[in-house]
Design an enzyme around this catalytic site. Structure first.
Site, PDB file in Angstrom:
ATOM      1  CB  ALA A  79      -1.165  23.750 -19.005  1.00 30.16           C
ATOM      2  CB  SER A  80      -5.409  21.700 -17.803  1.00 37.28           C
ATOM      3  OG  SER A  80      -5.602  21.560 -19.196  1.00 37.28           O
ATOM      4  CB  THR A  81      -2.672  24.214 -13.277  1.00 35.06           C
ATOM      5  OG1 THR A  81      -2.090  25.383 -13.871  1.00 35.06           O
ATOM      6  CG2 THR A  81      -1.773  23.010 -13.507  1.00 35.06           C
TER       7      THR A  81
END
Length: 638
Positions: free
Chosen positions: A327-329
């Site tokens: 994801a956005s990590t």
């Protein structure tokens, strides 16, 4: 009437006949005597040693002595795996007579279920050599030992042996890190050195126990004993003592591991913490866990079935086997990929109306904030986790350049030094999709990968490793679990370490760190709620991984979904920024928003590791200053 002619006796003829017969008899006697003497010479002289050995075998026996398994400690000396004395039931088939009858009698004497008969028969055949005792049952009770002693005369070939048994004091807390030992199986016998495992009944099955089996096991010893006609040992003639296995000190901190388990509080998820400078894995939590002690003596079918059927999968090591969309990590890495490949500059801006469209494509790829963030640059895009900005970066990069850059951080690869059987995740590319599905790669798939979704999968260990490389500004140190084996310290550099990542402009590292710090302390930062009252500089990035794909006009509503369809909550963080001491990756399955659920856990983990070190440094600094001040006063006095 004709008279018969009288026959006269011929003495000479009779003497000759006698002599011939005597000679033949003498020759026969001589031949028989020679054969007898020859046989005696053969047996007493030529085969002397062989028959001496055979004779000794009738009264002497060489018995293997199993070594004591090495102990396992955490980095602070807390005992994680020990050996406890116990009594085992063994059987030597060659001395048992009718094995089936003996086993049936055993089951009857010990009052065991009838299905134990078949189990004992199977175990009695799991040996490496003749006359080697086979382990039938472990950890006998005092009552069982007494019953066997009373009926010993009825049980030829059956012995009760005292031996050390593995025990894990921490129970479920360390089960996935340590793994466990279990009975040696037929499959194990194929890979083990039979000479070194004579009389050893247990072997490492998973985790550290399996990876460092050769170090923990030790070297077998032997003793020569004199026996009676029934094979009972009378006295020991000689002994070669076994060499104990080496003790192992891990990089794991038991207190930090315990804190991680408490923070997850039984929820499905994982926490991995790595020390960036050394690659030491400080914590590797997988929740829920299981009690590894159940597997040492052999778990019963009912208990094993319960573990297998548990929907929370306690046997599943999420830290190294769980593969999740990061994801956005991944947005900090995406920013570096864009800068390094020249598709963006730090000052470039993108206007976000709430969605992104590919050229000549009517489909809208929506930002998580449906009305958009307006105009954003790289720093703000990371701070507010803007999807539209990174859709743009991903499209400009293309999947192959994106994939190649992410491989340098360890995504899609396994670079751990001594973690048993980790998965490598998945970093997709055009060639991968063509080989896997025989289909072309589509531009829309690149956009999904650009925000850590789609085909991209990573394990919590990979996410923590990549973050440690990021915190090190591209310097690679392979993650590892062993700190010391025996007297040998395990320190970098390690073999087969990936090349360091060098950027065209080193200032880009600090720009990305500044954006990640804004996530925790900026007014728009997604992790600002967890960044309050920080006593050190912390860099973080949240992520929310979709469990299923929404339609273009669908809106995510957790209240209408089953709990296991909720998004996964992720958060990665390291600190202090100027001198990174710990990098943490947190995932809570179906937890919802990463900034709301996973960020507080990451903050607690960093606080627990960094603050005590800060206090120690402050105390040490104060002591030095006090010492210098005292020396100055003394000099003035002199």
């Amino acid at each position: 009437m004709r008279q018969r002619r009288a026959t006269l006796k011929n003495p000479e003829q009779e003497v000759g006949l006698f002599r011939r017969r005597s000679l033949v008899a003498a020759l026969v006697v001589m031949l028989l005597t020679c054969a007898l003497v020859g046989r005696l010479v053969y047996l007493q002289v030529i085969e002397h040693q062989a028959f001496i050995t055979r004779s000794d075998k009738n009264r002497m026996r060489v018995e293997p002595l199993p070594p004591t398994r090495g102990l396992i400690y955490d980095r602070n000396g807390t005992l994680l795996a020990e050996n406890r004395p116990t009594y085992n039931l063994t059987l030597v088939r060659e001395r048992a007579g009718d094995v089936d009858d003996t086993i049936k009698l055993l089951v009857s004497i010990l009052d065991l279920p009838q299905d134990q008969t078949e189990i004992f028969q199977t175990r009695s055949r799991q040996r490496q050599r003749p006359y080697q005792p086979a382990l039938l049952m472990s950890d006998l009770t005092e009552h069982q030992i007494a019953e066997l002693a009373v009926n010993r005369y009825r049980l030829p070939g059956v012995e009760v042996e005292a031996q050390m048994l593995r025990y894990y004091p921490q129970g479920p807390l360390m089960s996935h890190v340590l793994g466990y030992v279990g009975r040696i199986s037929e499959k194990d016998l194929q890979r083990l050195d039979s000479s070194n495992y004579a009389s050893t009944h247990f072997v490492g099955k998973t985790g550290i126990e399996r990876f460092y089996e050769d170090k923990l096991h030790g070297t077998v010893g032997y003793r020569q004993v004199e026996t009676n006609a029934r094979g009972r040992a009378l006295r020991e003639l000689s002994r070669t003592p076994p060499i104990p296995g080496e003790d192992i000190r891990l990089t794991i901190d038991a207190k930090l591991q315990e804190l991680g388990a408490e923070l997850l509080d039984g929820r499905r998820g994982s926490i991995v913490a790595v020390e960036p400078k050394t690659g030491a894995i400080l914590a590797m939590v997988s929740s829920p866990g299981f009690d590894a002690n159940q597997f040492v003596t052999g778990i019963d079918y009912k208990s094993y079935k319960a573990l297998q059927d548990d929907p929370d999968l306690p046997l599943y090591n999420r830290a190294i086997h769980g593969q999740y969309p990061p994801a956005s990590t991944v947005k900090p890495y995406m920013a570096l990929a864009g800068l390094q490949n020249g598709v963006i500059t730090p000052s470039d801006t993108v206007y976000d109306p709430g969605y992104y469209q590919l050229p000549n494509d009517s489909r809208k790829y929506r930002n998580w904030l449906r009305w958009g963030h307006g105009r954003v640059d790289m720093k703000r895009a990371i701070t507010v986790s803007n999807d539209t900005y990174f859709f743009t970066v991903a499209h400009e990069l293309g999947i192959d350049r994106l994939s190649s850059f992410m491989h340098r951080f360890g995504f899609g690869e396994d670079h751990s030094l001594d973690v048993w059987a980790p998965r490598s995740g998945l970093m997709p590319s055009q060639d991968w999709k063509r080989g896997r599905y025989n289909k072309p790669w589509y531009p829309g798939e690149t956009l999904s990968v650009g925000i850590g979704q789609g085909y991209w999968l990573a394990t919590p260990l990979q996410m923590a490793t990549a973050l440690a490389v990021l915190a090190n500004k591209g310097h690679w140190v392979r993650p590892h679990l062993a700190q010391k084996i025996g007297d040998q310290a395990i320190t970098p550099p390690f073999p087969n370490t990936p090349e360091d990542i060098e950027l065209t402009n080193d200032r880009w590292w600090d720009l990305v760190f500044g954006a990640m710090e804004n996530v925790m302390s900026g007014s728009e930062g997604s992790g600002r709620a967890s960044g309050r009252n920080l006593q050190y500089r912390m860099a973080g990035k949240s992520g929310t991984a979709q469990v299923f794909t929404l339609g273009q006009e669908q809106k995510y509503n957790a209240a209408e979904l089953a709990e296991r369809l909720h998004d996964h909550a992720l958060f990665t963080a390291f600190g202090p920024i100027e001198d990174p001491q710990i990098a943490v990756a947190v995932i809570v399955e179906n937890g919802g928003g990463g900034s709301r659920v996973a960020a507080p856990i990451a903050r607690e983990m960093l606080d627990a590791w960094i603050l005590p070190h800060m206090k120690s440094e402050e105390e040490a600094k104060a002591a030095v200053e006090a010492s210098q001040s005292e020396a100055t006063v003394q000099n003035v006095g002199d």
